[in-house]
Design a protein around this motif. Structure first.
Motif, PDB file in Angstrom:
ATOM      1  N   TYR A   1     -11.116  -0.581   4.658  1.00  0.00           N
ATOM      2  CA  TYR A   1     -10.666  -1.205   3.412  1.00  0.00           C
ATOM      3  C   TYR A   1      -9.838  -0.200   2.629  1.00  0.00           C
ATOM      4  O   TYR A   1     -10.302   0.901   2.327  1.00  0.00           O
ATOM      5  CB  TYR A   1     -11.856  -1.647   2.557  1.00  0.00           C
TER       6      TYR A   1
ATOM      7  N   CYS B   1     -13.334  -8.216  -5.606  1.00  0.00           N
ATOM      8  CA  CYS B   1     -11.919  -7.858  -5.571  1.00  0.00           C
ATOM      9  C   CYS B   1     -11.200  -8.235  -6.845  1.00  0.00           C
ATOM     10  O   CYS B   1     -10.524  -7.416  -7.466  1.00  0.00           O
ATOM     11  CB  CYS B   1     -11.268  -8.535  -4.368  1.00  0.00           C
TER      12      CYS B   1
ATOM     13  N   ARG C   1      -4.530  -8.847   2.294  1.00  0.00           N
ATOM     14  CA  ARG C   1      -4.959  -8.642   0.912  1.00  0.00           C
ATOM     15  C   ARG C   1      -5.368  -9.989   0.299  1.00  0.00           C
ATOM     16  O   ARG C   1      -4.649 -10.987   0.411  1.00  0.00           O
ATOM     17  CB  ARG C   1      -3.841  -8.013   0.096  1.00  0.00           C
TER      18      ARG C   1
ATOM     19  N   ASP D   1      -8.742  -0.873  -0.370  1.00  0.00           N
ATOM     20  CA  ASP D   1      -9.356  -1.034  -1.690  1.00  0.00           C
ATOM     21  C   ASP D   1     -10.245  -2.268  -1.623  1.00  0.00           C
ATOM     22  O   ASP D   1     -10.435  -2.857  -0.553  1.00  0.00           O
ATOM     23  CB  ASP D   1      -8.308  -1.120  -2.803  1.00  0.00           C
ATOM     24  N   GLN D   2     -10.764  -2.703  -2.774  1.00  0.00           N
ATOM     25  CA  GLN D   2     -11.694  -3.836  -2.769  1.00  0.00           C
ATOM     26  C   GLN D   2     -11.058  -5.127  -2.260  1.00  0.00           C
ATOM     27  O   GLN D   2     -11.758  -6.022  -1.804  1.00  0.00           O
ATOM     28  CB  GLN D   2     -12.224  -4.062  -4.196  1.00  0.00           C
ATOM     29  N   CYS D   3      -9.727  -5.197  -2.330  1.00  0.00           N
ATOM     30  CA  CYS D   3      -9.069  -6.458  -1.971  1.00  0.00           C
ATOM     31  C   CYS D   3      -8.331  -6.403  -0.631  1.00  0.00           C
ATOM     32  O   CYS D   3      -7.878  -7.444  -0.148  1.00  0.00           O
ATOM     33  CB  CYS D   3      -8.057  -6.837  -3.057  1.00  0.00           C
ATOM     34  N   THR D   4      -8.169  -5.203  -0.047  1.00  0.00           N
ATOM     35  CA  THR D   4      -7.300  -5.066   1.122  1.00  0.00           C
ATOM     36  C   THR D   4      -8.099  -4.595   2.327  1.00  0.00           C
ATOM     37  O   THR D   4      -8.704  -3.522   2.299  1.00  0.00           O
ATOM     38  CB  THR D   4      -6.160  -4.073   0.833  1.00  0.00           C
TER      39      THR D   4
ATOM     40  N   SER E   1      -3.237   9.773  -4.552  1.00  0.00           N
ATOM     41  CA  SER E   1      -3.451   9.019  -5.796  1.00  0.00           C
ATOM     42  C   SER E   1      -2.915   9.770  -7.014  1.00  0.00           C
ATOM     43  O   SER E   1      -2.531   9.157  -8.010  1.00  0.00           O
ATOM     44  CB  SER E   1      -4.945   8.727  -5.972  1.00  0.00           C
TER      45      SER E   1
ATOM     46  N   VAL F   1       0.858  -1.194   0.000  1.00  0.00           N
ATOM     47  CA  VAL F   1       0.000   0.000   0.000  1.00  0.00           C
ATOM     48  C   VAL F   1       0.889   1.237   0.000  1.00  0.00           C
ATOM     49  O   VAL F   1       1.833   1.348   0.790  1.00  0.00           O
ATOM     50  CB  VAL F   1      -0.938   0.008   1.216  1.00  0.00           C
TER      51      VAL F   1
END
Length: 486
Positions: free
Chosen positions: A81, A119, A99, A83-86, A39, A34
């Motif tokens: 979160y 994700c 993740r 992101d969607q996976c972490t 961004s 991360v």
């Protein structure tokens, strides 16, 4: 192609590395850290797996006990979160994240899609189209007779094909070379439904012809002049059949010729005589003749054939040529003038008492059967003088036809020497003019068994068939070779 123990990356996804291990391809995907930057400052270099922060600089520090991730500040104990996976949590200014690992896909990155709330990306679902295949004017893969991609089928007994990505690929087995001859006592056959021909064990064949000359089941060639009744072949183990012959001196004391044959199977007895006459259990019958599930008697252009359910066959030309064939199930079980059918010619002169002899004369006499008063024995001294006179003959013109172009097609497969010598002997001692024909008949039959057809040999040698002899005898009211059917 990936060689063993070599690690490679894929062009589709630089985060995926693969290596070959024990014949299997094992792949792994790198997880990226991360980033602690806005961004707008995150860049992704071409060919690199993970993004990075552009430039350098100091960022605001979070309050004591809180956590900062990227540009966001999270209080201690907060879960969130990235992101969607972490999924992450903040504890005493330290961020810990877990993740989700995504699988490696077959489709390129640009074709992968991410569904809302998910994700990992996935390949789009595309309706699979299986190509059709065509071969020799026929289409496979169309209409209700569709063959699936990868499906196989056989075109014939040799060729098998498969449809692979719209292409037909066919294979055929490698058959053994047909130039090599089959072993002794075997023949080449091409079984129906099988691709390659093969050598299979042949039936045993014993031949009798002329002033009797014998070729045993195992191929031993000898002459025996006994004028009596003899056991030619018999099942000495199970006693399922016997074949006996009666040899006639034909009004001379110097030769003997096969006159009649008696074939016995169970309670059936078939007698074969001169002029093609046939009797079954003592009664004359017309050919063809059949006893259901027991035996059949048929005729060809030059012989009469007795076929039995147990596999024993007898062929008789109505004059003096005779063949007995036995299936391989009788191997090693037979006895008589035709030998024991054990594939060893050297012990064919085994007499009735089981003793191995060297001379064909005592061997043949040991297999005499029936009443001996009907036997006629040649005079040894007179017979010897006659043979000496025959050896002095210079005119071998008739027998030489056996070594001429008439039989040339067979000379490479069957040596005519023994049949030629038998012919000379028969012409020396035969009371008629055409005794040479019996050696020719025996030679022609041996060639036929090997698949060699000799056309017009009878016409070229003026050798008539048994049926022709019968017709001639009826026309003049005489008998054939001075013999009568009992």
């Amino acid at each position: 192609m990936v060689t063993a123990d070599r690690t490679v990356t894929t062009t589709e996804d630089p985060c995926v590395t693969c290596r070959c291990n024990a014949g299997r391809l094992i792949c792994a995907k790198q997880a990226c850290p991360v980033l602690h930057c806005p961004s707008s400052r995150i860049i992704h270099d071409s060919g690199e797996c993970c993004p990075r922060c552009k430039g350098s600089g100091r960022y605001l520090s979070p309050p004591k006990g809180a956590c900062m991730l990227g540009t966001m500040i999270y209080n201690s104990g907060k879960q969130f979160y990235a992101d969607q996976c972490t999924r992450c949590s903040c504890s005493n200014s330290a961020v810990s994240c877990v993740r989700e690992t995504c699988p490696v896909h077959d489709c390129p990155n640009e074709h992968q899609i991410v569904l809302p709330g998910r994700c990992c990306p996935q390949c789009p679902e595309i309706e699979e189209v299986r190509p059709s295949c065509s071969y020799a004017g026929k289409t496979y893969g169309a209409s209700i007779f569709r063959r699936q991609d990868g499906e196989t089928w056989k075109l014939d007994s040799c060729k098998a094909c498969a449809c692979t990505q719209g292409k037909v690929r066919c294979v055929m087995p490698m058959c053994p070379s047909l130039n090599l001859p089959c072993p002794p006592n075997s023949r080449l056959e091409h079984p129906e439904g099988q691709c390659c021909p093969r050598c299979v064990e042949s039936d045993g064949v014993c031949t009798v012809f002329g002033d009797p000359h014998y070729r045993t089941f195992d191929g031993k060639f000898y002459s025996f002049k006994g004028a009596c009744k003899y056991q030619l072949a018999s099942d000495c183990a199970g006693h399922t059949f016997s074949v006996r012959v009666t040899n006639d001196a034909k009004s001379t004391k110097f030769s003997a010729w096969t006159k009649t044959i008696a074939v016995k199977v169970g309670d059936l007895k078939v007698n074969l005589g001169q002029k093609m006459r046939v009797k079954v259990n003592g009664k004359k019958v017309e050919v063809p003749y059949r006893v259901p599930n027991r035996l059949e008697v048929n005729r060809t252009s030059d012989s009469v054939i007795v076929s039995t359910q147990i596999g024993i066959k007898v062929l008789w030309d109505g004059i003096s040529f005779l063949e007995v064939s036995a299936p391989t199930s009788y191997r090693g079980r037979l006895c008589g003038l035709c030998g024991n059918f054990n594939s060893l010619p050297k012990d064919d002169f085994t007499n009735r008492r089981g003793r191995l002899l060297q001379d064909p004369q005592p061997f043949g006499q040991s297999w005499a059967v029936g009443a001996k008063r009907s036997c006629v024995r040649p005079k040894p001294a007179a017979n010897l003088d006659r043979e000496r006179r025959c050896r002095g003959r210079k005119d071998h013109r008739l027998c030489n036809r056996l070594r001429s172009q008439i039989f040339d097609a067979c000379h490479k497969k069957v040596n005519p020497t023994m049949y030629y010598k038998a012919c000379l002997q028969d012409m020396c001692e035969c009371p008629t003019e055409n005794c040479y024909c019996e050696s020719f008949t025996a030679y022609a039959h041996e060639c036929k068994r090997l698949g060699i057809q000799l056309s017009h040999w009878r016409k070229s040698t003026r050798c008539r068939t048994g049926w022709d002899q019968t017709a001639a005898a009826v026309a003049v009211g005489s008998t054939v070779l001075g013999s009568r059917f009992p």
